[in-house]
Scaffold this active site. Structure first.
Site, PDB file in Angstrom:
ATOM      1  N   HIS A 130     -48.080 106.982  38.365  1.00  0.00           N
ATOM      2  CA  HIS A 130     -47.297 106.005  38.406  1.00  0.00           C
ATOM      3  C   HIS A 130     -47.663 105.257  39.756  1.00  0.00           C
ATOM      4  O   HIS A 130     -47.613 103.807  39.848  1.00  0.00           O
ATOM      5  CB  HIS A 130     -45.777 106.608  38.933  1.00  0.00           C
ATOM      6  CG  HIS A 130     -45.086 107.224  37.714  1.00  0.00           C
ATOM      7  ND1 HIS A 130     -44.617 108.490  37.551  1.00  0.00           N
ATOM      8  CD2 HIS A 130     -44.771 106.725  36.270  1.00  0.00           C
ATOM      9  CE1 HIS A 130     -44.297 108.956  36.632  1.00  0.00           C
ATOM     10  NE2 HIS A 130     -44.099 107.946  35.791  1.00  0.00           N
ATOM     11  N   LYS A 141     -34.157 112.037  27.673  1.00  0.00           N
ATOM     12  CA  LYS A 141     -34.755 112.903  28.514  1.00  0.00           C
ATOM     13  C   LYS A 141     -33.390 113.354  29.414  1.00  0.00           C
ATOM     14  O   LYS A 141     -32.698 112.459  29.840  1.00  0.00           O
ATOM     15  CB  LYS A 141     -35.704 112.165  29.503  1.00  0.00           C
ATOM     16  CG  LYS A 141     -37.084 112.057  28.701  1.00  0.00           C
ATOM     17  CD  LYS A 141     -38.120 111.551  29.798  1.00  0.00           C
ATOM     18  CE  LYS A 141     -39.331 111.167  29.045  1.00  0.00           C
ATOM     19  NZ  LYS A 141     -40.241 110.223  29.713  1.00  0.00           N
ATOM     20  N   ARG A 189     -51.409 104.302  29.024  1.00  0.00           N
ATOM     21  CA  ARG A 189     -52.689 105.514  29.062  1.00  0.00           C
ATOM     22  C   ARG A 189     -53.442 105.503  28.063  1.00  0.00           C
ATOM     23  O   ARG A 189     -54.585 105.743  28.003  1.00  0.00           O
ATOM     24  CB  ARG A 189     -51.842 106.757  29.404  1.00  0.00           C
ATOM     25  CG  ARG A 189     -51.297 107.049  30.983  1.00  0.00           C
ATOM     26  CD  ARG A 189     -50.571 108.363  31.035  1.00  0.00           C
ATOM     27  NE  ARG A 189     -49.395 108.289  30.101  1.00  0.00           N
ATOM     28  CZ  ARG A 189     -48.445 108.914  29.880  1.00  0.00           C
ATOM     29  NH1 ARG A 189     -48.463 110.281  30.425  1.00  0.00           N
ATOM     30  NH2 ARG A 189     -47.489 108.939  28.849  1.00  0.00           N
ATOM     31  N   SER A 226     -45.235 113.433  34.186  1.00  0.00           N
ATOM     32  CA  SER A 226     -44.109 114.062  34.771  1.00  0.00           C
ATOM     33  C   SER A 226     -43.937 115.453  34.228  1.00  0.00           C
ATOM     34  O   SER A 226     -43.537 116.414  35.111  1.00  0.00           O
ATOM     35  CB  SER A 226     -42.887 113.281  35.154  1.00  0.00           C
ATOM     36  OG  SER A 226     -43.277 112.044  35.700  1.00  0.00           O
TER      37      SER A 226
HETATM   38  N1  COA Z   1     -50.104 107.718  34.567  1.00  0.00           N
HETATM   39  C1  COA Z   1     -49.573 108.578  34.410  1.00  0.00           C
HETATM   40  N2  COA Z   1     -48.404 108.954  33.787  1.00  0.00           N
HETATM   41  C2  COA Z   1     -47.754 108.281  33.360  1.00  0.00           C
HETATM   42  C3  COA Z   1     -47.953 106.964  33.730  1.00  0.00           C
HETATM   43  C4  COA Z   1     -49.189 106.795  34.294  1.00  0.00           C
HETATM   44  N3  COA Z   1     -49.648 105.343  34.546  1.00  0.00           N
HETATM   45  N4  COA Z   1     -47.043 106.137  33.191  1.00  0.00           N
HETATM   46  C5  COA Z   1     -46.183 106.614  32.538  1.00  0.00           C
HETATM   47  N5  COA Z   1     -46.455 108.154  32.701  1.00  0.00           N
HETATM   48  C6  COA Z   1     -45.651 109.387  32.211  1.00  0.00           C
HETATM   49  C7  COA Z   1     -44.545 109.623  32.878  1.00  0.00           C
HETATM   50  O1  COA Z   1     -44.802 110.654  33.854  1.00  0.00           O
HETATM   51  C8  COA Z   1     -43.780 110.058  31.835  1.00  0.00           C
HETATM   52  O2  COA Z   1     -44.004 111.503  31.500  1.00  0.00           O
HETATM   53  P1  COA Z   1     -42.792 112.396  30.959  1.00  0.00           P
HETATM   54  O3  COA Z   1     -42.469 111.994  29.618  1.00  0.00           O
HETATM   55  O4  COA Z   1     -43.673 113.866  30.701  1.00  0.00           O
HETATM   56  O5  COA Z   1     -41.733 112.455  31.812  1.00  0.00           O
HETATM   57  C9  COA Z   1     -44.048 109.331  30.792  1.00  0.00           C
HETATM   58  O6  COA Z   1     -45.358 109.113  30.965  1.00  0.00           O
HETATM   59  C10 COA Z   1     -43.395 108.138  30.352  1.00  0.00           C
HETATM   60  O7  COA Z   1     -42.595 108.068  31.485  1.00  0.00           O
HETATM   61  P2  COA Z   1     -42.148 106.724  31.951  1.00  0.00           P
HETATM   62  O8  COA Z   1     -42.873 105.720  31.884  1.00  0.00           O
HETATM   63  O9  COA Z   1     -41.491 107.003  33.353  1.00  0.00           O
HETATM   64  O10 COA Z   1     -40.727 106.200  30.908  1.00  0.00           O
HETATM   65  P3  COA Z   1     -39.651 107.075  30.922  1.00  0.00           P
HETATM   66  O11 COA Z   1     -39.702 107.537  29.620  1.00  0.00           O
HETATM   67  O12 COA Z   1     -39.498 108.175  32.065  1.00  0.00           O
HETATM   68  O13 COA Z   1     -38.423 105.946  31.090  1.00  0.00           O
HETATM   69  C11 COA Z   1     -37.223 104.479  30.591  1.00  0.00           C
HETATM   70  C12 COA Z   1     -37.943 105.393  30.028  1.00  0.00           C
HETATM   71  C13 COA Z   1     -36.188 104.616  31.639  1.00  0.00           C
HETATM   72  C14 COA Z   1     -37.940 102.974  31.137  1.00  0.00           C
HETATM   73  C15 COA Z   1     -36.604 103.703  29.522  1.00  0.00           C
HETATM   74  O14 COA Z   1     -35.857 104.538  28.756  1.00  0.00           O
HETATM   75  C16 COA Z   1     -35.492 102.530  29.819  1.00  0.00           C
HETATM   76  O15 COA Z   1     -35.800 101.315  30.012  1.00  0.00           O
HETATM   77  N6  COA Z   1     -34.337 102.784  29.905  1.00  0.00           N
HETATM   78  C17 COA Z   1     -33.236 101.887  30.667  1.00  0.00           C
HETATM   79  C18 COA Z   1     -32.307 101.485  29.479  1.00  0.00           C
HETATM   80  C19 COA Z   1     -32.786 100.433  28.629  1.00  0.00           C
HETATM   81  O16 COA Z   1     -33.037  99.319  29.272  1.00  0.00           O
HETATM   82  N7  COA Z   1     -33.153 100.667  27.339  1.00  0.00           N
HETATM   83  C20 COA Z   1     -33.602  99.636  26.506  1.00  0.00           C
HETATM   84  C21 COA Z   1     -35.233  99.858  26.430  1.00  0.00           C
HETATM   85  S1  COA Z   1     -35.852  98.770  25.094  1.00  0.00           S
END
Ligand code: COA
Length: 160
Positions: A18, A42, A91, A129
């Protein structure tokens, strides 16, 4: 006018992956708002307060980064705060399908909102994560995947 991007995620916890995307984002944007948001799929392991505390610790010296918790839709936060960009990391092609869907949906919900993608480097390609949490919960060494501040906070948590 300042160029601002929202970097949303659950950050459970924030990883070097991140942080790399935030650093790259700051080359394009004047400010990045890290938005601790809710994922429908999640159940976070760390509390929202702790995740925010960790983010604030990591970025306390950086006035170009703000950390906020938001319970609703990303586009509603964007509209309320007059931000037109969402920053996301990619990724692999596996990320792409999900990211494409989210970016398109967010743009459908608000035509002003565009998503900008940064490519994750090879060193963080395999980081997530949930894997970090798994290693941490089994007493393994997570220092390659999280920054020193995150490591210290999680270490304190473990020691109680
Ligand atoms: N390098 C390494 N790992 C990465 C990364 C990077 N550059 N970018 C993301 N990741 C990992 C994260 O650690 C995470 O791992 P995990 O699944 O083991 O927890 C995974 O990739 C994806 O996580 P992240 O990118 O943080 O997304 P998320 O699933 O945690 O969050 C939201 C998703 C919160 C952004 C999404 O649900 C959201 O937008 N929610 C708000 C409500 C909304 O507006 N909804 C409509 C969406 S269209």
């Amino acid at each position: 006018m300042k160029k601002v991007a929202i970097f949303p995620g659950t950050f459970d916890p924030i990883t070097k992956g991140h942080q790399e995307i935030i650093e790259k984002g700051l080359e394009l944007f004047d400010k990045v708002i890290i938005l601790v948001a809710k994922s429908p799929t999640k159940n976070s392991s760390l509390t929202k307060n702790l995740r925010l505390e960790i983010l604030n610790e990591v970025y306390k010296q950086n006035n170009k980064v703000e950390c906020v918790y938001w319970d609703g839709l990303i586009v509603d936060f964007a509209r309320k705060n007059k931000v037109n960009f969402i920053l996301r990391g990619l990724r692999s092609s596996i990320d792409f399908e999900h990211e494409y869907q989210m970016a398109t949906m967010n743009n459908h919900l608000d035509k002003e909102v565009q998503t900008v993608f940064m490519i994750t480097s090879a060193k963080n390609y395999f980081v997530s994560s949930s894997l970090v949490r798994e290693i941490y919960n089994h007493g393994g060494d997570i220092s390659d995947f999280v920054s020193e501040e995150v490591y210290q906070k999680l270490d304190e948590l473990k020691k109680g």
